[in-house]
Design a protein around this motif. Sequence first.
Motif, PDB file in Angstrom:
ATOM      1  N   CYS A   1      -7.734  -9.833  -2.408  1.00  0.00           N
ATOM      2  CA  CYS A   1      -6.814  -9.798  -1.265  1.00  0.00           C
ATOM      3  C   CYS A   1      -7.483 -10.256   0.030  1.00  0.00           C
ATOM      4  O   CYS A   1      -6.887 -10.172   1.107  1.00  0.00           O
ATOM      5  N   THR A   2      -8.713 -10.730  -0.094  1.00  0.00           N
ATOM      6  CA  THR A   2      -9.400 -11.356   1.038  1.00  0.00           C
ATOM      7  C   THR A   2      -9.172 -12.866   1.016  1.00  0.00           C
ATOM      8  O   THR A   2      -8.744 -13.465   2.000  1.00  0.00           O
ATOM      9  N   SER A   3      -9.435 -13.474  -0.139  1.00  0.00           N
ATOM     10  CA  SER A   3      -9.309 -14.938  -0.237  1.00  0.00           C
ATOM     11  C   SER A   3      -8.052 -15.385  -0.960  1.00  0.00           C
ATOM     12  O   SER A   3      -7.710 -16.561  -0.910  1.00  0.00           O
ATOM     13  N   TRP A   4      -7.380 -14.451  -1.680  1.00  0.00           N
ATOM     14  CA  TRP A   4      -6.195 -14.777  -2.478  1.00  0.00           C
ATOM     15  C   TRP A   4      -6.467 -15.973  -3.387  1.00  0.00           C
ATOM     16  O   TRP A   4      -5.721 -16.945  -3.446  1.00  0.00           O
TER      17      TRP A   4
ATOM     18  N   ILE B   1      -8.109   2.282  -7.458  1.00  0.00           N
ATOM     19  CA  ILE B   1      -6.948   2.220  -6.558  1.00  0.00           C
ATOM     20  C   ILE B   1      -7.262   1.309  -5.380  1.00  0.00           C
ATOM     21  O   ILE B   1      -8.295   1.448  -4.716  1.00  0.00           O
ATOM     22  N   TRP B   2      -6.352   0.391  -5.084  1.00  0.00           N
ATOM     23  CA  TRP B   2      -6.537  -0.573  -4.011  1.00  0.00           C
ATOM     24  C   TRP B   2      -6.302   0.046  -2.631  1.00  0.00           C
ATOM     25  O   TRP B   2      -5.351   0.812  -2.432  1.00  0.00           O
ATOM     26  N   ALA B   3      -7.157  -0.333  -1.695  1.00  0.00           N
ATOM     27  CA  ALA B   3      -6.898  -0.127  -0.261  1.00  0.00           C
ATOM     28  C   ALA B   3      -7.217  -1.451   0.415  1.00  0.00           C
ATOM     29  O   ALA B   3      -8.389  -1.815   0.573  1.00  0.00           O
ATOM     30  N   VAL B   4      -6.173  -2.191   0.768  1.00  0.00           N
ATOM     31  CA  VAL B   4      -6.333  -3.516   1.380  1.00  0.00           C
ATOM     32  C   VAL B   4      -6.286  -3.344   2.891  1.00  0.00           C
ATOM     33  O   VAL B   4      -5.292  -2.866   3.443  1.00  0.00           O
ATOM     34  N   LEU B   5      -7.369  -3.713   3.547  1.00  0.00           N
ATOM     35  CA  LEU B   5      -7.538  -3.475   4.978  1.00  0.00           C
ATOM     36  C   LEU B   5      -7.330  -4.784   5.734  1.00  0.00           C
ATOM     37  O   LEU B   5      -7.932  -5.812   5.411  1.00  0.00           O
ATOM     38  N   ARG B   6      -6.485  -4.727   6.760  1.00  0.00           N
ATOM     39  CA  ARG B   6      -6.172  -5.907   7.559  1.00  0.00           C
ATOM     40  C   ARG B   6      -6.710  -5.753   8.982  1.00  0.00           C
ATOM     41  O   ARG B   6      -6.826  -4.639   9.501  1.00  0.00           O
ATOM     42  N   ALA B   7      -7.011  -6.905   9.595  1.00  0.00           N
ATOM     43  CA  ALA B   7      -7.630  -6.905  10.927  1.00  0.00           C
ATOM     44  C   ALA B   7      -6.764  -6.199  11.958  1.00  0.00           C
ATOM     45  O   ALA B   7      -7.280  -5.599  12.905  1.00  0.00           O
ATOM     46  N   ASN B   8      -5.446  -6.252  11.787  1.00  0.00           N
ATOM     47  CA  ASN B   8      -4.555  -5.645  12.776  1.00  0.00           C
ATOM     48  C   ASN B   8      -4.103  -4.238  12.388  1.00  0.00           C
ATOM     49  O   ASN B   8      -3.188  -3.682  13.009  1.00  0.00           O
ATOM     50  N   ASP B   9      -4.726  -3.644  11.368  1.00  0.00           N
ATOM     51  CA  ASP B   9      -4.354  -2.286  10.971  1.00  0.00           C
ATOM     52  C   ASP B   9      -4.730  -1.284  12.055  1.00  0.00           C
ATOM     53  O   ASP B   9      -5.855  -1.296  12.575  1.00  0.00           O
TER      54      ASP B   9
ATOM     55  N   ARG C   1      -2.683   3.400   9.969  1.00  0.00           N
ATOM     56  CA  ARG C   1      -2.466   2.616   8.752  1.00  0.00           C
ATOM     57  C   ARG C   1      -3.710   2.647   7.866  1.00  0.00           C
ATOM     58  O   ARG C   1      -3.615   2.778   6.634  1.00  0.00           O
ATOM     59  N   LEU C   2      -4.892   2.537   8.453  1.00  0.00           N
ATOM     60  CA  LEU C   2      -6.122   2.609   7.669  1.00  0.00           C
ATOM     61  C   LEU C   2      -6.227   3.943   6.943  1.00  0.00           C
ATOM     62  O   LEU C   2      -6.608   4.008   5.766  1.00  0.00           O
ATOM     63  N   SER C   3      -5.890   5.008   7.634  1.00  0.00           N
ATOM     64  CA  SER C   3      -5.972   6.335   7.028  1.00  0.00           C
ATOM     65  C   SER C   3      -4.988   6.468   5.868  1.00  0.00           C
ATOM     66  O   SER C   3      -5.306   7.047   4.823  1.00  0.00           O
ATOM     67  N   TYR C   4      -3.772   5.932   6.040  1.00  0.00           N
ATOM     68  CA  TYR C   4      -2.759   5.954   4.980  1.00  0.00           C
ATOM     69  C   TYR C   4      -3.286   5.242   3.733  1.00  0.00           C
ATOM     70  O   TYR C   4      -3.172   5.746   2.609  1.00  0.00           O
ATOM     71  N   SER C   5      -3.892   4.058   3.937  1.00  0.00           N
ATOM     72  CA  SER C   5      -4.383   3.263   2.815  1.00  0.00           C
ATOM     73  C   SER C   5      -5.602   3.901   2.161  1.00  0.00           C
ATOM     74  O   SER C   5      -5.677   4.030   0.929  1.00  0.00           O
ATOM     75  N   LEU C   6      -6.564   4.297   2.972  1.00  0.00           N
ATOM     76  CA  LEU C   6      -7.815   4.815   2.427  1.00  0.00           C
ATOM     77  C   LEU C   6      -7.635   6.164   1.749  1.00  0.00           C
ATOM     78  O   LEU C   6      -8.302   6.456   0.749  1.00  0.00           O
TER      79      LEU C   6
ATOM     80  N   GLY D   1      -8.519   8.567  -7.036  1.00  0.00           N
ATOM     81  CA  GLY D   1      -9.204   7.945  -8.163  1.00  0.00           C
ATOM     82  C   GLY D   1     -10.443   7.225  -7.689  1.00  0.00           C
ATOM     83  O   GLY D   1     -11.243   7.775  -6.927  1.00  0.00           O
ATOM     84  N   ARG D   2     -10.602   5.967  -8.111  1.00  0.00           N
ATOM     85  CA  ARG D   2     -11.729   5.144  -7.721  1.00  0.00           C
ATOM     86  C   ARG D   2     -11.365   4.318  -6.494  1.00  0.00           C
ATOM     87  O   ARG D   2     -10.372   3.593  -6.487  1.00  0.00           O
ATOM     88  N   MET D   3     -12.210   4.370  -5.477  1.00  0.00           N
ATOM     89  CA  MET D   3     -11.953   3.616  -4.247  1.00  0.00           C
ATOM     90  C   MET D   3     -12.272   2.143  -4.475  1.00  0.00           C
ATOM     91  O   MET D   3     -13.398   1.782  -4.813  1.00  0.00           O
ATOM     92  N   CYS D   4     -11.261   1.295  -4.269  1.00  0.00           N
ATOM     93  CA  CYS D   4     -11.428  -0.153  -4.376  1.00  0.00           C
ATOM     94  C   CYS D   4     -10.888  -0.787  -3.102  1.00  0.00           C
ATOM     95  O   CYS D   4      -9.683  -0.746  -2.843  1.00  0.00           O
ATOM     96  N   LEU D   5     -11.783  -1.355  -2.304  1.00  0.00           N
ATOM     97  CA  LEU D   5     -11.406  -1.969  -1.036  1.00  0.00           C
ATOM     98  C   LEU D   5     -11.217  -3.468  -1.207  1.00  0.00           C
ATOM     99  O   LEU D   5     -11.815  -4.100  -2.081  1.00  0.00           O
ATOM    100  N   SER D   6     -10.384  -4.027  -0.342  1.00  0.00           N
ATOM    101  CA  SER D   6     -10.215  -5.468  -0.277  1.00  0.00           C
ATOM    102  C   SER D   6      -9.672  -5.796   1.109  1.00  0.00           C
ATOM    103  O   SER D   6      -9.456  -4.906   1.935  1.00  0.00           O
ATOM    104  N   GLY D   7      -9.488  -7.085   1.363  1.00  0.00           N
ATOM    105  CA  GLY D   7      -8.896  -7.480   2.632  1.00  0.00           C
ATOM    106  C   GLY D   7      -9.908  -8.005   3.628  1.00  0.00           C
ATOM    107  O   GLY D   7     -10.954  -8.548   3.263  1.00  0.00           O
ATOM    108  N   GLU D   8      -9.598  -7.818   4.907  1.00  0.00           N
ATOM    109  CA  GLU D   8     -10.309  -8.495   5.999  1.00  0.00           C
ATOM    110  C   GLU D   8     -11.347  -7.590   6.655  1.00  0.00           C
ATOM    111  O   GLU D   8     -11.353  -7.396   7.874  1.00  0.00           O
ATOM    112  N   VAL D   9     -12.241  -7.045   5.855  1.00  0.00           N
ATOM    113  CA  VAL D   9     -13.230  -6.127   6.425  1.00  0.00           C
ATOM    114  C   VAL D   9     -14.144  -6.837   7.424  1.00  0.00           C
ATOM    115  O   VAL D   9     -14.664  -6.212   8.352  1.00  0.00           O
TER     116      VAL D   9
END
Length: 736
Positions: free
Chosen positions: A337-340, A568-576, A580-585, A591-599
């Motif tokens: 979800c960073t590079s798609w 479990i996915w938590a996709v983080l966006r620059a404008n979060d 919103r970050l707390s909701y996702s994270l 379960g297992r923390m899996c991050l993606s997006g625009e860190v």
Amino acid sequence: MPVLTQAEYVIGDLLVSYHAPADQPAAWGLRIIPAARREALVSPREWLDSPAIKQLPDPWNQTRAWEVDSLVHAHLRGDVLPGGYANGRTLRNSSTTADLRVHRHERKILENGHTLLRTTLAHPRGLRCTHELVVDPASGVATVQISAENTSTGSLTLDALDAFSLGGITPFASDDTAGRLRVHRCRSAWSAEGRLDTRSIEDLHLERSWTGHAVRTERFGQVGSLPVNGWFPFVAIEDRAAEVTWAIQLATPGTWHLELYRRADQFALGGGGADRLAGEWSKTLAPGETFLAPPAFLTAVTGNIDDVCDRLLLAMRVRACLPPREATLPIIFNEWCTSWGNPTHDSLVALAGRLAGSGVTYLVIDDGWAERPGNQFQQNGDWRVNRRAFPQGLRPTTDAIRAHGLVPGLWFEFEAINPGSDAWQETTHQLHRDGVPLQVGARRFWDFRDPWVHDFLAQRVIARLRDDGFGCLKIDCNDSIGPGVDGLESPGENLRQHLAGVQRFFERLRDELPDLVIENCSSGGHRLEPSMMALTSMSSFSDAHETPDIPLIAADLNRVVWSAQKQIWAVLRANDSLQRLSYSLAATFLGRMCLSGEVDRLSSPAWDFTRAAMNLYRQVTSLIRDGRFRADRCVGSSRQHPTGHQIVTITDVARRQLLIIWHCFDAPSLSIFAPDVDDAWHWKIHTQLCGPETEIELLENKLRWRKTLSWSGGVLWLIGSKKPESANQAESLRIE
């Protein structure tokens, strides 16, 4: 006519018994109940006694109300099919089953302390079935494995062989149990896995017929190579009056079916792999040949659906394949979800620099690293490195990732082939149906019965992982093969053999790369069943990346997937926002923390917040791995447009720590929540994770949300301690 108890054993907290009718003492059936409920057993009524039956003339007014469900259900081609309006709906209770007779039963204690109960049944046509029940007294789960052997001098064709049958539900009522039985199943769809479906027997139209002649059956399952496409291979029946729940889980990577069956007062649960009704399956056994049905896991508890799922999950943990490094549930970053689908050497080195020292362990390169002839979306088959994105190959990239203290991972969908690849032309080694290469959308599939395929993929997959220094592998599979394929046997049996070959390649990966951490993914959660889970370290919970229902899906799956294996996915966006970050994270704590997006584009406050979440996650991994999950919900019926709130509590074994993961959706109603804690202890909030506008208070062991915002979420870590005689009852926390 009485029901005979032919054998009975107390193993752990289970009472396992075998029963038969007095006039057919070799026609055994299986019953399992919690041993503690033995005194609550009642004898079944002998005859139906409704006014409609009593007014009939002899012999119609003498209709027996009970029957013993057979230990093994099979159907040999040529035998009489089941009557009672069942033909075409089920193959249970054909004349093959009726003619099976027990001729040997033995008990053995295995070296691991488990109890093996082996029962052998014989059929006049030369079919010999062996029913093995292995009970683990520690977990309280029984594993059933049924084999069928041809002992005759000619061939025999099986059109059905169930993996298990469990009868006598419910033995705590003497009649037809009106209003007391509930059926629990888990529905599944792409990006919507694990939704609990609970219905009464009456809602499922399974009330017994008034004469006891007509069969009632509810049969469900899936056909093809995605075993969790429509339903999970799981079912439970709860007797709410007796407070006892039975559950069954199948372990198979392909077609399966489960069935609730009723002809008399009591129910039977049965099922297995494909049969002639579902999956175009039959199996012709040559003299001396044996066929093995897939394993099934059975249990019974005093308790509800969550309690019985806890027990099955405990058994799943024992079978899990976790390398030592996985014990602490390392955090994953997947760049999908960073590079798609457009990763490059430079982008991955930049991500590795950002993630260095953050608490992330694995950095996974997803789809897009391989060449795509014709610039198509996907190009599976050849697995040649995309030199435009990785000019020097993948090794410099993995070296750079490791230099930042991370373990590199790589994505493959090695079972599939796409147009434009050289592999597309290798039709000899592909699956066929009706004489032509089987194509589903833009995919064909390698034939894993073919040794050439295993050797080819060893060169393209195993060698790539080894030579380029990867420590993590994500295996995807993005469509279903369907009911069957061409070959020497029936289409369904050919498919079963192909999928057995797929699993052998998974085993080869483990054997040749023993330190490799493998993620089981199939468009997210289409392979979340025990036989695939046992071959891999973890699984993708879903393809829900940024949807509002992620907390709901993640909580639903805690009934059927062990949290340590559920990514479990938590996709983080620059404008979060921090909210919103707390909701996702917060959802990843299920379960297992899996991050993606625009860190790499997060602001300093957002990145600090994310790192704080990772730090908290790493502190509570033992709770997530070993704790007991319970969900408390007040939500609407829509998952795509959720309303209300959800609170999931995770309790440690000693009940001295509590992790609370909460989410507010649209129009939340959350105000007070009383967690299940020991009031004799003093509780305090040790650590919290939530947005800056949230206000929470812990008072007299009750949590109070003084302000609830739509689309907010967070985590609270509570720790209990001995309460002094004069201890103040209150502990408060407000986050400004």
